[in-house]
Design a protein around this motif. Structure first.
Motif, PDB file in Angstrom:
ATOM      1  N   MET A   1       0.904  -1.275   0.062  1.00  0.00           N
ATOM      2  CA  MET A   1      -0.059  -0.016  -0.110  1.00  0.00           C
ATOM      3  C   MET A   1       0.894   1.157  -0.009  1.00  0.00           C
ATOM      4  O   MET A   1       1.859   1.357   0.880  1.00  0.00           O
ATOM      5  CB  MET A   1      -0.869  -0.035   1.236  1.00  0.00           C
ATOM      6  N   GLU A   2       0.642   2.090  -0.604  1.00  0.00           N
ATOM      7  CA  GLU A   2       1.550   3.398  -1.100  1.00  0.00           C
ATOM      8  C   GLU A   2       0.909   4.354   0.030  1.00  0.00           C
ATOM      9  O   GLU A   2      -0.053   4.414   0.274  1.00  0.00           O
ATOM     10  CB  GLU A   2       1.322   3.733  -2.341  1.00  0.00           C
ATOM     11  N   ALA A   3       2.087   5.086   0.091  1.00  0.00           N
ATOM     12  CA  ALA A   3       1.826   6.148   1.265  1.00  0.00           C
ATOM     13  C   ALA A   3       1.200   7.304   0.594  1.00  0.00           C
ATOM     14  O   ALA A   3       1.628   7.914  -0.714  1.00  0.00           O
ATOM     15  CB  ALA A   3       3.052   6.527   2.090  1.00  0.00           C
ATOM     16  N   GLU A   4       0.442   8.403   1.229  1.00  0.00           N
ATOM     17  CA  GLU A   4       0.112   9.384   0.547  1.00  0.00           C
ATOM     18  C   GLU A   4      -0.090  10.544   1.487  1.00  0.00           C
ATOM     19  O   GLU A   4       0.095  10.402   2.734  1.00  0.00           O
ATOM     20  CB  GLU A   4      -1.359   9.241  -0.207  1.00  0.00           C
ATOM     21  N   ASP A   5      -0.325  11.796   1.143  1.00  0.00           N
ATOM     22  CA  ASP A   5      -0.794  13.094   1.956  1.00  0.00           C
ATOM     23  C   ASP A   5       0.517  13.411   2.821  1.00  0.00           C
ATOM     24  O   ASP A   5       0.175  13.491   4.221  1.00  0.00           O
ATOM     25  CB  ASP A   5      -2.049  12.720   2.465  1.00  0.00           C
ATOM     26  N   LYS A 135       8.052   2.328   7.811  1.00  0.00           N
ATOM     27  CA  LYS A 135       8.142   3.873   7.860  1.00  0.00           C
ATOM     28  C   LYS A 135       9.338   4.010   6.888  1.00  0.00           C
ATOM     29  O   LYS A 135       9.282   5.191   6.381  1.00  0.00           O
ATOM     30  CB  LYS A 135       8.526   4.049   9.179  1.00  0.00           C
ATOM     31  N   PHE A 136      10.378   3.106   7.003  1.00  0.00           N
ATOM     32  CA  PHE A 136      11.820   3.470   6.024  1.00  0.00           C
ATOM     33  C   PHE A 136      11.102   3.677   4.514  1.00  0.00           C
ATOM     34  O   PHE A 136      11.621   4.333   3.840  1.00  0.00           O
ATOM     35  CB  PHE A 136      12.691   2.534   6.251  1.00  0.00           C
ATOM     36  N   SER A 137      10.148   2.388   4.270  1.00  0.00           N
ATOM     37  CA  SER A 137      10.032   2.740   2.928  1.00  0.00           C
ATOM     38  C   SER A 137       9.062   3.735   2.591  1.00  0.00           C
ATOM     39  O   SER A 137       9.161   4.447   1.341  1.00  0.00           O
ATOM     40  CB  SER A 137       9.009   1.154   2.596  1.00  0.00           C
ATOM     41  N   ALA A 140      11.520   6.836   2.380  1.00  0.00           N
ATOM     42  CA  ALA A 140      12.112   6.839   0.907  1.00  0.00           C
ATOM     43  C   ALA A 140      11.133   7.363  -0.104  1.00  0.00           C
ATOM     44  O   ALA A 140      11.615   7.873  -1.280  1.00  0.00           O
ATOM     45  CB  ALA A 140      12.545   5.337   0.730  1.00  0.00           C
ATOM     46  N   GLU A 141       9.863   6.907  -0.119  1.00  0.00           N
ATOM     47  CA  GLU A 141       8.914   7.152  -1.282  1.00  0.00           C
ATOM     48  C   GLU A 141       8.705   8.736  -0.961  1.00  0.00           C
ATOM     49  O   GLU A 141       8.631   9.347  -2.421  1.00  0.00           O
ATOM     50  CB  GLU A 141       7.640   6.432  -1.106  1.00  0.00           C
ATOM     51  N   GLY A 142       8.585   9.248   0.072  1.00  0.00           N
ATOM     52  CA  GLY A 142       8.448  10.745  -0.090  1.00  0.00           C
ATOM     53  C   GLY A 142       9.500  11.451  -0.551  1.00  0.00           C
ATOM     54  O   GLY A 142       9.611  12.433  -1.155  1.00  0.00           O
ATOM     55  N   ALA A 257      17.241   2.721   0.018  1.00  0.00           N
ATOM     56  CA  ALA A 257      16.234   2.426  -0.428  1.00  0.00           C
ATOM     57  C   ALA A 257      15.614   3.637  -1.163  1.00  0.00           C
ATOM     58  O   ALA A 257      16.157   4.638  -1.052  1.00  0.00           O
ATOM     59  CB  ALA A 257      15.055   2.333   1.032  1.00  0.00           C
ATOM     60  N   GLY A 258      14.647   3.381  -2.198  1.00  0.00           N
ATOM     61  CA  GLY A 258      14.057   4.425  -3.080  1.00  0.00           C
ATOM     62  C   GLY A 258      15.031   4.837  -4.151  1.00  0.00           C
ATOM     63  O   GLY A 258      16.129   4.192  -4.243  1.00  0.00           O
TER      64      GLY A 258
END
Length: 258
Positions: A1-5, A135-137, A140-142, A257-258
């Motif tokens: 599930m991707e993070a958002e906002d 949280k790390f993932s 990295a996405e942010g 990561a990322g």
């Protein structure tokens, strides 16, 4: 599930709290920001926290463990790094439209000489639980969304850390003295034993501090990952165009990561 906002909060150089969407706030100079949280201190505490004076930016930078201190010294010795800030901001996000926000405070914000930035989390491999990994993932996405790099770093080799700790004692710019520094660089234009080279320049008591400073600054190079620095260590002039492998974070201890 991707993070958002993604939402970012930080404390500016004047001590005022700031907050807003990551895509808006990312341009702030986090290398000059204050810590968004204080280090806890309590009876029976297992980790060791403190402050390290970074020659890179002439500032005190916090750490919460010996593992963090090792990476902090490594960053301080990297000529591509111009600033490091501890606990630079608090990042929060949601997953899949869920109402509850997840929060995370990275350990370091690193500004590089070319203007790019890297966000760093330090956590030994054996201490990463599923929640930490998520949280790390997400962090990295942010970071990727705003063009930052992200690194999750583990435990450095103890030999390398011992060498870093020794050389860090000579990190202050005042240790570099001319014409001694120039003479040392000239002597090691060809590989030579550490003490033999120092003696070739003059009194080792006067020369060695300068030699150690030049090793710290990577103007000189030696094998620092697999061997403890000694009188017999082979020292050479560091190449100007190639990063010394012995100092590189791109190693088994670094997970990117990322």
């Amino acid at each position: 599930m991707e993070a958002e906002d993604f939402w970012l909060e930080y404390v500016d150089a004047r001590g005022e709290s700031r907050g807003g969407p990551l895509e808006v706030m990312w341009r702030a100079r986090f290398e000059t920001a204050g810590q968004v949280r204080a280090f806890p201190s309590y009876r029976g505490q297992r980790n060791f926290s403190g402050w390290y004076w970074a020659a890179t930016c002439s500032e005190l930078v916090g750490y919460e463990s010996w593992v963090e201190l090792g990476h902090l010294m490594r960053l301080d010795a990297d000529p591509d790094v111009v600033a490091v800030a501890s606990q630079p901001f608090r990042l929060s996000w949601r997953y899949g439209g869920q109402g509850r926000r997840i929060r995370h405070t990275p350990d370091y914000f690193v500004r590089r000489r070319d203007g790019t930035a890297v966000v760093v989390d330090v956590r030994p491999d054996g201490r990463i639980e599923s929640g930490d990994a998520a949280k790390f993932s997400a962090t990295a996405e942010g970071c990727a969304r705003v063009g930052w790099g992200f690194e999750r770093l583990g435990v450095l080799d103890p030999v390398f850390v011992a060498n870093l700790r020794w050389l860090s004692g000579y990190r202050h710019p005042r240790v570099r003295r001319e014409p001694v520094a120039g003479a040392v660089l000239a002597v090691f234009s060809e590989p030579l034993g550490l003490l033999a080279g120092a003696r070739a320049v003059g009194d080792p008591l006067a020369v060695l501090p300068v030699l150690y400073h030049l090793l710290w600054r990577r103007e000189l190079a030696a094998e620092l990952r697999t061997e403890r620095l000694s009188a017999a260590s082979l020292v050479r002039l560091a190449p100007t165009a190639v990063r010394e492998v012995g100092w590189d974070a791109d190693s088994p201890e670094a997970a990117v990561a990322g």
